[in-house]
Design a protein around this motif. Structure first.
Motif, PDB file in Angstrom:
ATOM      1  N   ILE A 210       0.844  -1.199   0.000  1.00 19.19           N
ATOM      2  CA  ILE A 210       0.000   0.000   0.000  1.00 19.19           C
ATOM      3  C   ILE A 210       0.875   1.242   0.000  1.00 19.19           C
ATOM      4  O   ILE A 210       1.790   1.359   0.828  1.00 19.19           O
TER       5      ILE A 210
ATOM      6  N   ASP B 280      -0.029  -2.256  -4.732  1.00 15.01           N
ATOM      7  CA  ASP B 280      -1.319  -2.826  -5.108  1.00 15.01           C
ATOM      8  C   ASP B 280      -2.426  -1.798  -4.937  1.00 15.01           C
ATOM      9  O   ASP B 280      -3.389  -1.781  -5.697  1.00 15.01           O
ATOM     10  N   CYS B 281      -2.309  -0.989  -3.907  1.00 12.56           N
ATOM     11  CA  CYS B 281      -3.311   0.046  -3.650  1.00 12.56           C
ATOM     12  C   CYS B 281      -2.643   1.345  -3.247  1.00 12.56           C
ATOM     13  O   CYS B 281      -1.567   1.346  -2.646  1.00 12.56           O
TER      14      CYS B 281
ATOM     15  N   CYS C  56      -8.942   4.389 -13.255  1.00 17.44           N
ATOM     16  CA  CYS C  56      -8.743   3.396 -12.201  1.00 17.44           C
ATOM     17  C   CYS C  56      -9.931   3.319 -11.254  1.00 17.44           C
ATOM     18  O   CYS C  56     -10.617   4.303 -11.034  1.00 17.44           O
TER      19      CYS C  56
ATOM     20  N   ALA D  19     -11.712   3.136  -7.542  1.00 18.51           N
ATOM     21  CA  ALA D  19     -11.391   3.698  -6.219  1.00 18.51           C
ATOM     22  C   ALA D  19     -12.609   3.568  -5.328  1.00 18.51           C
ATOM     23  O   ALA D  19     -13.742   3.545  -5.820  1.00 18.51           O
TER      24      ALA D  19
ATOM     25  N   LEU E  28      -9.186   4.074  -1.088  1.00 20.43           N
ATOM     26  CA  LEU E  28      -8.230   3.129  -1.667  1.00 20.43           C
ATOM     27  C   LEU E  28      -8.421   3.148  -3.171  1.00 20.43           C
ATOM     28  O   LEU E  28      -9.543   3.127  -3.671  1.00 20.43           O
TER      29      LEU E  28
ATOM     30  N   ALA F 144      -6.939   1.393  -6.908  1.00 20.02           N
ATOM     31  CA  ALA F 144      -6.143   0.297  -7.470  1.00 20.02           C
ATOM     32  C   ALA F 144      -6.004   0.502  -8.967  1.00 20.02           C
ATOM     33  O   ALA F 144      -6.613   1.409  -9.541  1.00 20.02           O
TER      34      ALA F 144
ATOM     35  N   CYS G 197      -8.555  -3.905 -11.218  1.00 20.30           N
ATOM     36  CA  CYS G 197      -8.130  -4.556  -9.975  1.00 20.30           C
ATOM     37  C   CYS G 197      -9.108  -4.299  -8.832  1.00 20.30           C
ATOM     38  O   CYS G 197      -8.688  -4.154  -7.676  1.00 20.30           O
TER      39      CYS G 197
ATOM     40  N   THR H   6      -8.716  -6.652  -5.655  1.00 24.60           N
ATOM     41  CA  THR H   6      -7.720  -6.273  -4.644  1.00 24.60           C
ATOM     42  C   THR H   6      -8.208  -5.085  -3.821  1.00 24.60           C
ATOM     43  O   THR H   6      -8.096  -5.051  -2.598  1.00 24.60           O
ATOM     44  N   MET H   7      -8.751  -4.100  -4.515  1.00 27.98           N
ATOM     45  CA  MET H   7      -9.215  -2.889  -3.868  1.00 27.98           C
ATOM     46  C   MET H   7     -10.317  -3.188  -2.864  1.00 27.98           C
ATOM     47  O   MET H   7     -10.295  -2.686  -1.723  1.00 27.98           O
TER      48      MET H   7
END
Lengths: 90, 469, 494
Positions: free
Chosen positions: B248, B384-385, B422, B424, B442, B444, B448, B451-452
């Motif tokens: 992060i 990743d974030c 992206c 968020a 957050l 990503a 992704c 993951t986020m």
């Protein structure tokens, strides 16, 4: 480009751009945008769409949209003979 | 009010309607709602559920839709006098999906006019109040949707996010606000503000609800040329709160640009909690901090000035009385039906596209946009974030008339997700000394969301401050 | 031209594509239909709607680009052209400015002065606007049926020097495009529109100020407008005045033009890439596919007809005037040349059949089309029927004159010629008895002429043949009648 010309292009009356607080705001914001000049962007290609895709193509087949004269006229402020009516065009 | 906790569909709609009856006059979350129509809809859905027709987790769930998403047969105003009486003949793609899932539409929520704003105060129909503090704004432009979910006037809501318009009100009202990757949810029926950045987003009370809702909404649509299939759909299924070894990054230069003390400490505690849960949290410099907001607004206003040209009093919407000529019709209809902020943005957008200024302003902004995209691409190689606050402050008081540029700059943390496409998410994390919600964001890389959502779910699990009675 | 000035013309040609649907939505493009009935939320500019490109439009654009020797742009875009006007539902037109689909081609034209190459600056795709009508109450009415119809815009270099050259270019373009089958390019119907950009200068000088002329409804208007505008500009310059850069509207009735300056003032279109449409990426494979699938173009067809059908170049040029006409010739010729399946076709019979088809087309078909004010494209009979008619003459079943009569009937109602001939009793009489009695009848009644013949006036035979033919309603072979008359008359004289 004068404020009046901008208003006209934007489909607004000239008076909209003539009000002093509007002009001040516009000038201030344009100066704010000019900050971008600081950056050297050289030959970099402009980015129009943030996620890449190409060629969204559609087959040449007639589709019934469930929409026609009735729907076009439904929200029309003024209509006649199934057509939208406006003041005389040149 | 998580869906996992409900046992009976019927009382939910009744509960929501009860809240509306008690609070709506004060909160003004909605522009349009019809209690009787909701009752009928809920009853009909209830029957279909019993007949086994709906098997989606949203069957019977009451939800709200921001008033810039078209609903067939129900007026869709964009918070503007221009469309005060406009009734579309078609549903937005996302509304079609919610209908197919059996969700119950409560009504159309309040918003800044044409989504131009961060406080919902520019709505022609008057402002919405923040349920957390009635003297404050709920944020914007999806303020009505956020306030509805926060106050229980809807279980979940759809909004739109062009520069932060789902995440920032979520932060101010204390709900979860999610913006997916640009293009994975169809924009068909979304009345356009900035076409290359508009994204349908969700307002929910939990990250789990957000994941489930995204699963319903995501999908390529042949009616939207910018829509894409998501390569890794099925977010609810993979959702957990395991952040061990998750990398992060905190962009220090953005934070240092100026956040209030409560927000700064909120970020610190969030970062600490994630670290203790096993994530690797690191500060870094993103670069280009000063250019994010001007680039965003320049492009947004340019696209908006073109997208709003169709509102001309000719085919639908407000038409001035007794125009003397065609140009009179255009100019007066637009001047009389658009609010100040809309007119301002239209003029600015027109200016930056005009001959002689196009290269210097608009084209330049598109070039900087690519620089920004490349910057974030590099950042997502390392992380990743990316973790930031959602907004630099908590919700401002209603009726304050701050200088436009300072309003724009409050979007500092949110605009990069729209510039880069992206995903968020804003998760409510803490409150300030007045009890006002503070959201943590957050972000990503594109596609992704998995993951986020995992990181967001972890934050929610680790959260100690209570939200929602 | 006049006074040592030379005219410089560039054309902007808009071609309406004959796809089934509009360029950015699935609405039908055919004519007719109540006002605003061929519409959908997209082409009426409803809020929240989005464009999706019709694949056939892209393919047609590439096909035209290849036929005109253009470079095909590998990564193109659409741009928005912003201006307020009621026939434009979004108040922006989706067009291509920065990266048009085709660039830098050329078209060769031929006029009395010889051959000339005309440069194509670019070709791009765009959408058409709706239609405006003036109502009697002084208002205007808008119909969006045509809004979104696909257009190709073809822009030439200023390489044309006269109205005649401009028309030669338009004719060549029309042939090329109609051969590709992507548009019928009819100016009178609006599927091909030409705007003329014209300036004048003395040889050796820089280009003069040019004007743009719109509203040209026919090739003839193009020539008239070019002549009139050349004269107008020369007159201005000679009087020491300047030519103003403006758009003018041509008036058919008076043959003059009027300035449209007030409409065109301050037109900053603020073109920018349309964010709703992704880049148009054209692969090598697509270009190859379109190139290989392109229908035979006219020049190739002329050569092939000469070779395969043994017809002179002159005939082949006429037969290939339009693709439809050439298709008709070929179908009819192949059926006629195949014979009736009874005897094996000989080379001579086959080529004679081909020539017959060609003669019918050049002689009868084109004549009838012209008389009835029809286009070469309008062929109201089937090729099978024409081939059948020719076979009937080859069988000796009907006379040449009767065949022409039947042809005209087929032109009007495309009936089966054999059935019609039988119905109307038009077949040559083979019945010897009927012919003999007719001959005898004539010899009996025309006593005067018979006496004249017998006394040595041989020319009267023709009259007797004619009378017999008349009595038999032309349904007998003249040669046969003549032979029979001669025989009878000889008998009499003995």
């Amino acid at each position: 480009m004068t404020a009046k010309e901008i208003a006209k292009l934007a489909g607004l009356p000239e008076s909209e751009a003539e009000r002093s607080e509007v002009r001040e705001d516009l000038e201030k914001i344009l100066r704010y945008f000019s900050k971008l000049e600081d950056l050297d962007t050289g030959d970099i290609e402009p980015l129009v769409q943030p996620v890449y895709r190409e060629n969204a193509l559609r087959e040449d087949e007639v589709k019934d949209p469930g929409f026609g004269t009735k729907e076009v006229l439904f929200n029309a402020p003024d209509a006649k003979d199934d057509m939208i009516r406006v003041p005389r065009t040149i | 009010m998580n869906m996992n906790e409900k046992t009976d569909m019927n009382p939910l709609a009744e509960q929501v309607l009860d809240r509306i009856r008690r609070q709506e006059d004060l909160l003004r979350c909605y522009i349009s709602y019809d209690i009787e129509a909701v009752r009928k809809q809920a009853a009909s859905v209830e029957k279909k559920i019993k007949d086994g027709e709906f098997r989606s987790p949203f069957a019977g769930i009451p939800y709200a839709v921001k008033d810039n998403l078209c609903t067939a047969g129900i007026r869709t105003t964009c918070g503007s006098k221009m469309l005060e009486h406009f009734v579309p003949a078609y549903d937005a793609a996302v509304v079609e999906k919610m209908k197919a899932a059996g969700a119950v539409l409560i009504g159309k929520t309040n918003m800044d006019e044409f989504a131009f704003g961060s406080s919902t105060e520019t709505s022609f129909f008057g402002p919405t109040r923040n349920p957390a503090d009635l003297s404050r704004t709920p944020g914007g432009s999806s303020g009505g949707s956020a306030a509805a979910v926060a106050s229980g006037e809807a279980v979940m809501a759809l909004g739109t996010d062009t520069g932060g318009s789902v995440r920032q009100p979520a932060s101010h009202c204390g709900v979860v606000g999610t913006k997916p990757t640009y293009g994975v949810i169809s924009r068909w029926g979304l009345i356009a503000y900035a076409s290359s950045m508009d994204t349908v987003g969700t307002l929910t009370r939990s990250v789990e609800d957000a994941a489930t809702l995204l699963d319903v909404l995501v999908g390529e649509d042949e009616r939207d040329s910018t829509s894409l299939p998501h390569p890794r759909p099925g977010f609810r299924e993979i959702l957990n709160s395991d952040v061990r070894s998750l990398r992060i990054g905190i962009p220090a230069d953005l934070i240092d640009a100026g956040v209030s003390d409560p927000v700064a400490s909120s970020l610190e505690t969030a970062a600490k909690a994630l670290k203790e849960a096993g994530a690797i949290v690191e500060r870094f410099e993103i670069g280009l901090a000063d250019y994010l907001v001007p680039t965003y607004y320049l492009i947004a206003m340019a696209e908006a000035s073109s997208n709003l040209e169709r509102f001309d009093g000719v085919k639908y919407g407000y038409r001035t009385a007794d125009p003397a000529s065609l140009s009179d019709l255009y100019q007066k209809s637009r001047a009389e039906a658009f609010g100040e902020e809309v007119k301002r943005r239209i003029m600015l957008g027109t200016y930056v596209l005009s001959s002689g200024f196009y290269d210097e302003y608009y084209l330049k902004a598109l070039k900087v946009r690519r620089l920004i995209k490349e910057t974030y691409d590099r950042a997502f190689c390392k992380f990743d974030c990316i973790l930031t606050p959602t907004a630099p402050t908590t919700s401002p008081l209603l009726g304050e008339k701050p200088d436009p540029i300072s309003v724009y700059e409050s979007d500092l943390f949110t605009v990069s997700a729209n510039l880069t496409g992206c995903p968020a998410i804003s998760v409510p994390w803490s409150r300030d000394e007045k009890g006002l919600p503070i959201g943590i964001q957050l972000m990503a890389d594109v596609f992704c969301e998995g993951t986020m959502l995992r990181a967001a779910n972890a934050l929610e699990t680790l959260r100690e401050v209570r939200f929602y009675e | 031209m006049n006074n040592s000035y030379e005219t410089v013309i560039g054309l902007e040609v808009h071609v309406e594509l004959s796809t089934a649907t509009k360029i950015f939505c699935g609405c039908r493009t055919d004519f007719g239909g109540a006002p605003n009935s061929h519409t959908c939320p997209v082409c009426t500019g409803m809020p929240g709607t989005l464009p999706v490109l019709n694949k056939k439009v892209l393919e047609a654009a590439i096909a035209v680009g290849l036929a005109t020797g253009c470079e095909i742009t590998r990564v193109g875009r659409f741009d928005r052209k912003n201006y307020f006007y009621p026939d434009n539902p979004q108040n922006y037109q989706i067009s291509q400015l920065y990266f048009p689909i085709c660039r830098k081609g050329s078209v060769e034209i031929e006029t009395k002065a010889g051959k000339k190459s005309i440069g194509i600056t670019e070709i791009h795709m765009e959408e058409d606007a709706g239609k405006l009508y003036h109502a009697e109450d002084g208002t205007s009415l808008v119909d969006y049926n045509r809004s979104g119809v696909p257009l190709l815009e073809i822009v030439t270099e200023p390489d044309l020097s006269s109205g005649e050259e401009a028309v030669a270019f338009l004719e060549k373009l029309r042939t090329m495009i109609s051969y590709l089958g992507v548009s019928d390019c009819k100016m009178q119907e609006g599927s091909m529109r030409a705007d003329v950009n014209l300036s004048v200068r003395k040889p050796g000088e820089d280009l003069g100020t040019r004007t743009e002329m719109k509203n040209l409804g026919s090739f003839r208007s193009v020539i008239r407008a070019a002549e009139a505008e050349t004269k107008r500009q020369i007159d201005l310059l000679e009087a020491g005045e300047q030519v103003l850069q403006e758009t003018r509207r041509f008036d058919e009735a008076s043959g003059t033009s009027f300035s449209m300056r007030s409409k065109e003032e301050a037109r900053d279109y603020r073109y920018f890439p349309d964010p709703d449409l992704p880049p148009v990426v054209v692969s090598d494979e697509l270009i190859e596919k379109i190139r290989s699938e392109a229908p035979e173009h006219r020049e190739a067809r002329i050569l092939r007809f000469e070779k395969e059908y043994g017809l002179p170049e002159y005939d082949c040029k006429i037969l290939t005037e339009t693709k439809t006409l050439g298709d008709f010739f070929e179908e009819a010729a192949l059926i006629a040349g195949a014979g009736d399946g009874k005897a094996a076709p000989t080379e001579e019979n086959v080529s004679s059949s081909y020539k017959k088809v060609s003669n019918y087309i050049m002689g009868e078909l084109l004549r009838l089309q012209k008389e009835r004010g029809m286009d070469e494209d309008e062929i109201p009979m089937s090729p099978e029927h024409l081939a059948e008619l020719i076979r009937m003459t080859e069988e000796g079943l009907i006379t040449g004159t009767v065949a022409k009569q039947i042809f005209e009937v087929m032109f009007d109602k495309d009936c089966d010629p054999r059935a019609y001939a039988n119905e109307q009793d038009l077949c040559i009489l083979k019945n010897e008895g009927v012919i003999e009695s007719a001959v005898d009848q004539i010899l009996a009644t025309e006593t005067g002429p018979v006496a004249e013949y017998l006394s040595g006036k041989e020319k009267v035979l023709g009259y007797l043949v004619g009378q017999t033919m008349k009595a038999l309603q032309v349904k007998a072979d003249a040669g046969e009648i003549r032979a029979l008359l001669l025989k009878r008359l000889k008998d009499r004289s003995e």
